[in-house]
Design a protein around this motif. Structure first.
Motif, PDB file in Angstrom:
ATOM      1  N   LYS A 128       0.840  -1.192   0.000  1.00 31.66           N
ATOM      2  CA  LYS A 128       0.000   0.000   0.000  1.00 31.66           C
ATOM      3  C   LYS A 128       0.877   1.245   0.000  1.00 31.66           C
ATOM      4  O   LYS A 128       1.809   1.358   0.797  1.00 31.66           O
ATOM      5  N   ARG A 145      -5.191   4.078   0.569  1.00 30.40           N
ATOM      6  CA  ARG A 145      -5.645   5.453   0.409  1.00 30.40           C
ATOM      7  C   ARG A 145      -6.282   5.667  -0.967  1.00 30.40           C
ATOM      8  O   ARG A 145      -7.225   6.453  -1.112  1.00 30.40           O
ATOM      9  N   ARG A 146      -5.763   4.954  -1.974  1.00 31.77           N
ATOM     10  CA  ARG A 146      -6.287   5.055  -3.340  1.00 31.77           C
ATOM     11  C   ARG A 146      -6.321   3.651  -3.932  1.00 31.77           C
ATOM     12  O   ARG A 146      -5.364   3.190  -4.539  1.00 31.77           O
ATOM     13  N   ASN A 154      -1.524  -1.139  -3.908  1.00 29.98           N
ATOM     14  CA  ASN A 154      -2.888  -0.748  -3.521  1.00 29.98           C
ATOM     15  C   ASN A 154      -3.943  -1.729  -4.029  1.00 29.98           C
ATOM     16  O   ASN A 154      -5.108  -1.362  -4.208  1.00 29.98           O
ATOM     17  N   TRP A 158      -7.667  -4.484   0.395  1.00 32.65           N
ATOM     18  CA  TRP A 158      -7.508  -3.056   0.599  1.00 32.65           C
ATOM     19  C   TRP A 158      -7.487  -2.673   2.073  1.00 32.65           C
ATOM     20  O   TRP A 158      -7.014  -1.600   2.422  1.00 32.65           O
ATOM     21  N   VAL A 205     -11.369   6.102 -10.405  1.00 34.73           N
ATOM     22  CA  VAL A 205     -10.381   6.585  -9.445  1.00 34.73           C
ATOM     23  C   VAL A 205     -11.110   7.024  -8.173  1.00 34.73           C
ATOM     24  O   VAL A 205     -11.960   7.911  -8.204  1.00 34.73           O
ATOM     25  N   THR A 207     -10.344   8.051  -4.057  1.00 29.10           N
ATOM     26  CA  THR A 207      -9.339   8.422  -3.065  1.00 29.10           C
ATOM     27  C   THR A 207     -10.021   8.784  -1.753  1.00 29.10           C
ATOM     28  O   THR A 207     -11.032   9.495  -1.763  1.00 29.10           O
ATOM     29  N   LYS A 209     -10.420  11.045   1.021  1.00 26.53           N
ATOM     30  CA  LYS A 209     -10.026  12.445   1.177  1.00 26.53           C
ATOM     31  C   LYS A 209     -10.054  12.934   2.617  1.00 26.53           C
ATOM     32  O   LYS A 209      -9.433  13.956   2.931  1.00 26.53           O
ATOM     33  N   ILE A 222     -14.868  10.013   0.668  1.00 25.22           N
ATOM     34  CA  ILE A 222     -14.060   9.702  -0.498  1.00 25.22           C
ATOM     35  C   ILE A 222     -14.394  10.659  -1.633  1.00 25.22           C
ATOM     36  O   ILE A 222     -15.422  11.349  -1.616  1.00 25.22           O
ATOM     37  N   THR A 223     -13.534  10.686  -2.641  1.00 25.20           N
ATOM     38  CA  THR A 223     -13.782  11.491  -3.821  1.00 25.20           C
ATOM     39  C   THR A 223     -14.789  10.781  -4.722  1.00 25.20           C
ATOM     40  O   THR A 223     -14.957   9.569  -4.656  1.00 25.20           O
TER      41      THR A 223
END
Length: 318
Positions: A128, A145-146, A154, A158, A205, A207, A209, A222-223
């Motif tokens: 990770k 994280r992503r 990653n 997870w 994608v 991430t 945040k 998250i994004t």
């Protein structure tokens, strides 16, 4: 004879507990400095948080150099956290790496603050990059994280946890932590899953945040979607908390001695802000918990403690 042996063992354990308490105070602070592409990858310093400030010199007097403790060997792009329990002094644990390839350094490293020496920590189940690390008692949770759906970094699992309740440093095994290993946890339901072949070509994608550990819960946003998600460390279940993002970005850290006060970077002002965060359960047993500010009925709001200015360096508290 057996009773005497048992009493002697208990007395020895009590002496060890007292030695740990006397050696390491709860206010010990350490600074981990990364070295980019050089090796060893990190240097560890001990910070004195009680240095008197001289307000008459306008800030021109330089602060003394931090006491250097050790070099830590590991892959670059690690995250660090401290964990302590009744059985051992605080350990500083580093986890992560930018490559799954075995080119020398390990993906985990550690430091025993009592023995003042570097220790080896069990390897993660998956590599990770700068993972999110959250300590809960004698457990460390590591979250990508992503998250990635292809490649070696990653990738699944997870989400992992390391139990350190019975862990100890084995002197006969190159100062390696034994009696512990990483275990996979339920995947976050909001991470990419059930993808189509096209999705693998152009993967979504996501991430993390913002995140914070409150009581026995991990809260994060998250994004790509609005809302706050929650992981219960006791039941090991994920839930959607509400449709509002956490009001800060990055990690919010607890302010010691306050109980429900946390410091984070505001989403609106980008300033260090104090938040009162509390997780309460609804009246119905099947309802999801919700977040409310202490003493407020509206959504989570910013709370400014009086007569305090906070500056948050990159530190590890033990």
């Amino acid at each position: 004879m057996l009773r005497r042996s048992k009493k002697q063992k208990l007395a020895k354990e009590d002496e060890e507990d007292a030695r740990i308490r006397d050696t390491e105070s709860p206010s010990s602070v350490y600074l981990v400095v990364g070295h980019g592409v050089t090796r060893p990858s990190y240097s560890l310093f001990k910070v004195n948080p009680h240095l008197p400030a001289n307000a008459d010199d306008g800030g021109d007097t330089p602060l003394p150099l931090l006491p250097y403790l050790a070099h830590l060997t590991g892959k670059h792009y690690m995250s660090f956290v401290s964990v302590r329990s009744r059985r051992h002094a605080p350990w500083i644990v580093g986890v992560g790496g930018s490559s799954a390839r075995n080119y020398g350094p390990e993906e985990t490293c550690g430091f025993d603050s009592l023995m003042r020496m570097e220790i080896s920590v069990p390897k993660l189940l998956s590599t990770k990059l700068c993972p999110i690390l959250l300590p809960f008692g004698d457990k460390i949770y590591a979250l990508a994280r992503r998250p990635a759906v292809t490649g070696d970094v990653n990738f699944v699992p997870w989400f992992e946890v390391l139990y350190l309740s019975v862990a100890r440093v084995d002197d006969d095994a190159s100062d390696r932590l034994v009696g512990c290993e990483w275990r996979p946890l339920p995947r976050p339901p909001f991470f990419p899953w059930d993808l189509t072949p096209t999705d693998y070509i152009f993967p979504p994608v996501v991430t993390v945040k913002s995140h914070v550990a409150v009581a026995s819960y991990i809260l994060l946003s998250i994004t790509g979607q609005t809302g706050t998600h929650m992981f219960d460390v006791e039941t090991e279940e994920w839930r959607k908390l509400d449709d509002n993002d956490l009001p800060f970005h990055g990690r919010a850290v607890p302010l010691q001695g306050t109980g429900t006060l946390y410091l984070g970077l505001s989403n609106t002002t980008n300033a260090i802000t104090a938040y009162r965060i509390k997780v309460v359960s609804a009246a119905s047993a099947v309802a999801s918990p919700s977040i409310t500010p202490t003493g407020c009925l509206s959504s989570l709001r910013r709370c400014k403690p009086k007569h305090h200015t906070y500056r948050v360096p990159v530190l590890v508290n033990c």
